[in-house]
Design a protein around this motif. Structure first.
Motif, PDB file in Angstrom:
ATOM      1  N   LEU A 192       0.699  -1.408   0.033  1.00  0.00           N
ATOM      2  CA  LEU A 192      -0.556  -0.108   0.315  1.00  0.00           C
ATOM      3  C   LEU A 192       1.209   0.860  -0.426  1.00  0.00           C
ATOM      4  O   LEU A 192       0.591   2.015  -0.610  1.00  0.00           O
ATOM      5  CB  LEU A 192      -1.378   0.034   0.989  1.00  0.00           C
ATOM      6  CG  LEU A 192      -2.203   1.026   1.701  1.00  0.00           C
ATOM      7  CD1 LEU A 192      -2.658   1.409   0.315  1.00  0.00           C
ATOM      8  CD2 LEU A 192      -2.403   1.072   2.381  1.00  0.00           C
ATOM      9  N   GLU A 193       1.622   1.435   0.594  1.00  0.00           N
ATOM     10  CA  GLU A 193       2.826   2.637   0.602  1.00  0.00           C
ATOM     11  C   GLU A 193       3.682   2.687  -0.673  1.00  0.00           C
ATOM     12  O   GLU A 193       3.621   3.375  -1.042  1.00  0.00           O
ATOM     13  CB  GLU A 193       3.640   2.248   2.344  1.00  0.00           C
ATOM     14  CG  GLU A 193       2.751   2.842   3.254  1.00  0.00           C
ATOM     15  CD  GLU A 193       4.570   1.971   4.539  1.00  0.00           C
ATOM     16  OE1 GLU A 193       5.131   2.043   4.009  1.00  0.00           O
ATOM     17  OE2 GLU A 193       4.211   2.037   5.839  1.00  0.00           O
ATOM     18  N   GLU A 194       4.053   1.875  -1.123  1.00  0.00           N
ATOM     19  CA  GLU A 194       4.712   1.634  -2.152  1.00  0.00           C
ATOM     20  C   GLU A 194       3.511   2.493  -3.990  1.00  0.00           C
ATOM     21  O   GLU A 194       3.952   2.667  -3.879  1.00  0.00           O
ATOM     22  CB  GLU A 194       5.040  -0.446  -2.394  1.00  0.00           C
ATOM     23  CG  GLU A 194       5.752   0.137  -4.570  1.00  0.00           C
ATOM     24  CD  GLU A 194       6.267  -1.068  -4.562  1.00  0.00           C
ATOM     25  OE1 GLU A 194       6.780  -1.837  -5.884  1.00  0.00           O
ATOM     26  OE2 GLU A 194       6.627  -2.277  -3.558  1.00  0.00           O
ATOM     27  N   GLN A 195       2.312   1.499  -3.276  1.00  0.00           N
ATOM     28  CA  GLN A 195       1.243   2.362  -4.666  1.00  0.00           C
ATOM     29  C   GLN A 195       0.975   3.807  -3.956  1.00  0.00           C
ATOM     30  O   GLN A 195       0.839   4.451  -5.012  1.00  0.00           O
ATOM     31  CB  GLN A 195       0.043   1.707  -4.406  1.00  0.00           C
ATOM     32  CG  GLN A 195      -0.491   0.003  -4.879  1.00  0.00           C
ATOM     33  CD  GLN A 195      -1.192  -0.924  -4.525  1.00  0.00           C
ATOM     34  OE1 GLN A 195      -2.009  -0.797  -3.375  1.00  0.00           O
ATOM     35  NE2 GLN A 195      -1.726  -1.880  -5.078  1.00  0.00           N
ATOM     36  N   LEU A 196       1.123   3.868  -2.902  1.00  0.00           N
ATOM     37  CA  LEU A 196       0.738   5.245  -2.399  1.00  0.00           C
ATOM     38  C   LEU A 196       1.712   6.135  -2.844  1.00  0.00           C
ATOM     39  O   LEU A 196       2.284   7.687  -3.539  1.00  0.00           O
ATOM     40  CB  LEU A 196       0.872   5.655  -1.366  1.00  0.00           C
ATOM     41  CG  LEU A 196      -0.772   5.573  -0.583  1.00  0.00           C
ATOM     42  CD1 LEU A 196      -0.438   5.437   1.180  1.00  0.00           C
ATOM     43  CD2 LEU A 196      -1.941   6.452  -1.292  1.00  0.00           C
ATOM     44  N   LEU A 197       3.347   5.765  -3.030  1.00  0.00           N
ATOM     45  CA  LEU A 197       4.794   6.518  -3.500  1.00  0.00           C
ATOM     46  C   LEU A 197       4.127   6.334  -5.001  1.00  0.00           C
ATOM     47  O   LEU A 197       4.739   7.920  -5.738  1.00  0.00           O
ATOM     48  CB  LEU A 197       5.556   5.943  -3.269  1.00  0.00           C
ATOM     49  CG  LEU A 197       6.780   6.126  -3.220  1.00  0.00           C
ATOM     50  CD1 LEU A 197       7.441   7.886  -2.254  1.00  0.00           C
ATOM     51  CD2 LEU A 197       7.903   4.878  -3.048  1.00  0.00           C
ATOM     52  N   ILE A 198       3.748   5.199  -5.455  1.00  0.00           N
ATOM     53  CA  ILE A 198       3.794   5.843  -7.277  1.00  0.00           C
ATOM     54  C   ILE A 198       2.802   6.596  -7.570  1.00  0.00           C
ATOM     55  O   ILE A 198       2.753   7.411  -8.293  1.00  0.00           O
ATOM     56  CB  ILE A 198       3.695   4.635  -7.552  1.00  0.00           C
ATOM     57  CG1 ILE A 198       4.280   3.164  -7.359  1.00  0.00           C
ATOM     58  CG2 ILE A 198       2.719   4.413  -8.986  1.00  0.00           C
ATOM     59  CD1 ILE A 198       4.305   2.358  -7.916  1.00  0.00           C
ATOM     60  N   VAL A 199       1.807   6.867  -7.049  1.00  0.00           N
ATOM     61  CA  VAL A 199       0.298   7.786  -7.155  1.00  0.00           C
ATOM     62  C   VAL A 199       1.048   8.816  -6.801  1.00  0.00           C
ATOM     63  O   VAL A 199       1.179   9.733  -7.733  1.00  0.00           O
ATOM     64  CB  VAL A 199      -0.333   6.979  -6.056  1.00  0.00           C
ATOM     65  CG1 VAL A 199      -1.809   8.554  -6.956  1.00  0.00           C
ATOM     66  CG2 VAL A 199      -1.574   6.294  -6.619  1.00  0.00           C
ATOM     67  N   SER A 235       4.396   9.931  -6.918  1.00  0.00           N
ATOM     68  CA  SER A 235       5.023  10.465  -8.384  1.00  0.00           C
ATOM     69  C   SER A 235       4.479  10.322  -9.178  1.00  0.00           C
ATOM     70  O   SER A 235       5.038  11.902 -10.299  1.00  0.00           O
ATOM     71  CB  SER A 235       6.204   9.182  -8.255  1.00  0.00           C
ATOM     72  OG  SER A 235       6.663   8.822  -7.667  1.00  0.00           O
ATOM     73  N   VAL A 236       3.317  10.016  -9.656  1.00  0.00           N
ATOM     74  CA  VAL A 236       2.745  10.017 -10.694  1.00  0.00           C
ATOM     75  C   VAL A 236       2.152  11.725 -10.888  1.00  0.00           C
ATOM     76  O   VAL A 236       2.334  12.665 -11.995  1.00  0.00           O
ATOM     77  CB  VAL A 236       1.783   9.454 -11.594  1.00  0.00           C
ATOM     78  CG1 VAL A 236       0.442   9.924 -12.102  1.00  0.00           C
ATOM     79  CG2 VAL A 236       2.321   7.909 -11.675  1.00  0.00           C
ATOM     80  N   SER A 237       1.410  12.450  -9.822  1.00  0.00           N
ATOM     81  CA  SER A 237       1.260  13.050  -9.296  1.00  0.00           C
ATOM     82  C   SER A 237       1.413  14.260  -9.471  1.00  0.00           C
ATOM     83  O   SER A 237       1.692  15.446  -9.898  1.00  0.00           O
ATOM     84  CB  SER A 237       0.421  13.146  -7.912  1.00  0.00           C
ATOM     85  OG  SER A 237      -0.979  12.769  -7.769  1.00  0.00           O
ATOM     86  N   LEU A 238       2.962  14.681  -8.931  1.00  0.00           N
ATOM     87  CA  LEU A 238       3.391  15.423  -9.101  1.00  0.00           C
ATOM     88  C   LEU A 238       4.423  15.598 -10.818  1.00  0.00           C
ATOM     89  O   LEU A 238       4.531  16.875 -10.862  1.00  0.00           O
ATOM     90  CB  LEU A 238       4.936  14.485  -8.019  1.00  0.00           C
ATOM     91  CG  LEU A 238       4.471  15.335  -6.432  1.00  0.00           C
ATOM     92  CD1 LEU A 238       5.994  14.669  -5.750  1.00  0.00           C
ATOM     93  CD2 LEU A 238       4.123  16.624  -6.102  1.00  0.00           C
ATOM     94  N   PHE A 239       4.605  14.917 -11.002  1.00  0.00           N
ATOM     95  CA  PHE A 239       5.180  14.487 -12.742  1.00  0.00           C
ATOM     96  C   PHE A 239       4.072  15.454 -12.972  1.00  0.00           C
ATOM     97  O   PHE A 239       4.408  16.000 -14.219  1.00  0.00           O
ATOM     98  CB  PHE A 239       5.461  12.956 -13.236  1.00  0.00           C
ATOM     99  CG  PHE A 239       6.168  12.832 -14.417  1.00  0.00           C
ATOM    100  CD1 PHE A 239       7.094  13.430 -14.995  1.00  0.00           C
ATOM    101  CD2 PHE A 239       4.986  13.194 -15.457  1.00  0.00           C
ATOM    102  CE1 PHE A 239       7.671  14.004 -16.382  1.00  0.00           C
ATOM    103  CE2 PHE A 239       5.388  12.666 -16.664  1.00  0.00           C
ATOM    104  CZ  PHE A 239       6.096  13.185 -17.005  1.00  0.00           C
ATOM    105  N   ILE A 240       2.672  15.561 -13.641  1.00  0.00           N
ATOM    106  CA  ILE A 240       1.635  15.403 -14.241  1.00  0.00           C
ATOM    107  C   ILE A 240       1.969  17.361 -13.356  1.00  0.00           C
ATOM    108  O   ILE A 240       1.872  17.995 -14.287  1.00  0.00           O
ATOM    109  CB  ILE A 240       0.599  14.880 -13.398  1.00  0.00           C
ATOM    110  CG1 ILE A 240       0.624  14.154 -14.032  1.00  0.00           C
ATOM    111  CG2 ILE A 240      -0.771  16.190 -14.267  1.00  0.00           C
ATOM    112  CD1 ILE A 240      -0.920  13.002 -14.265  1.00  0.00           C
ATOM    113  N   ILE A 241       1.883  18.279 -12.410  1.00  0.00           N
ATOM    114  CA  ILE A 241       1.666  18.840 -11.683  1.00  0.00           C
ATOM    115  C   ILE A 241       3.791  19.634 -12.204  1.00  0.00           C
ATOM    116  O   ILE A 241       3.020  20.644 -13.065  1.00  0.00           O
ATOM    117  CB  ILE A 241       1.787  18.604 -10.322  1.00  0.00           C
ATOM    118  CG1 ILE A 241       0.859  18.743 -10.071  1.00  0.00           C
ATOM    119  CG2 ILE A 241       1.995  20.469  -9.865  1.00  0.00           C
ATOM    120  CD1 ILE A 241       0.323  18.253  -8.182  1.00  0.00           C
ATOM    121  N   ALA A 242       4.021  18.941 -12.061  1.00  0.00           N
ATOM    122  CA  ALA A 242       5.173  19.196 -12.884  1.00  0.00           C
ATOM    123  C   ALA A 242       5.552  19.997 -14.264  1.00  0.00           C
ATOM    124  O   ALA A 242       5.918  20.844 -15.142  1.00  0.00           O
ATOM    125  CB  ALA A 242       6.962  18.683 -12.573  1.00  0.00           C
TER     126      ALA A 242
END
Length: 131
Positions: free
Chosen positions: A19-26, A28-35
């Motif tokens: 669950l922590e790994e999935q949250l980390l992926i989410v 990361s993807v969110s930060l990439f989209i915002i960037a």
């Protein structure tokens, strides 16, 4: 019983780790989209600056051989650059003045061309695009 209890704990730890790994992926993807959105917005706002900068670099690279040649014949680089830019502006101005008559003719023909194009579009409206 104790063995069964430890297996449950290890599966619970694995589930929370996943669950922590999935949250980390989410995240990361969110930060990439915002960037990516921020970069696109910044480039959109700075487009005029970058276009001007690239045009200046292109002109400097293109006109550099002339300035180097003028420097070779013992004309200082500052004076050679000035001569080159003034000559370029004069040539563009003379070209624009020379083309003024042709541009006026094209502008005078625009209403006729527009009318012909409109009638062509109306006649070809329901026909296929090929001959």
């Amino acid at each position: 019983m104790r063995i069964f209890h430890s297996k449950v704990e290890s599966s619970a730890e694995t589930t929370s780790g996943e669950l922590e790994e999935q949250l980390l992926i989410v995240r990361s993807v969110s930060l990439f989209i915002i960037a990516a959105i921020a970069v696109i917005f910044a480039l959109d706002q700075a487009a005029i600056f970058f276009i001007t900068l690239l045009l200046g670099i292109f002109l400097a690279y293109t006109l550099n051989p002339i300035v180097v040649w003028l420097h070779y014949i013992h004309i200082p680089r500052v004076l050679g650059s000035s001569i080159t830019v003034i000559s370029l502006v004069a040539l563009v101005t003379l070209g624009a003045v020379g083309l003024k008559g042709q541009v006026d003719d094209i502008i005078a023909q625009l209403p006729n061309v527009s009318k012909k194009f409109s009638t062509l579009m109306v006649t070809k409206k329901n026909s296929p695009l090929t001959n």
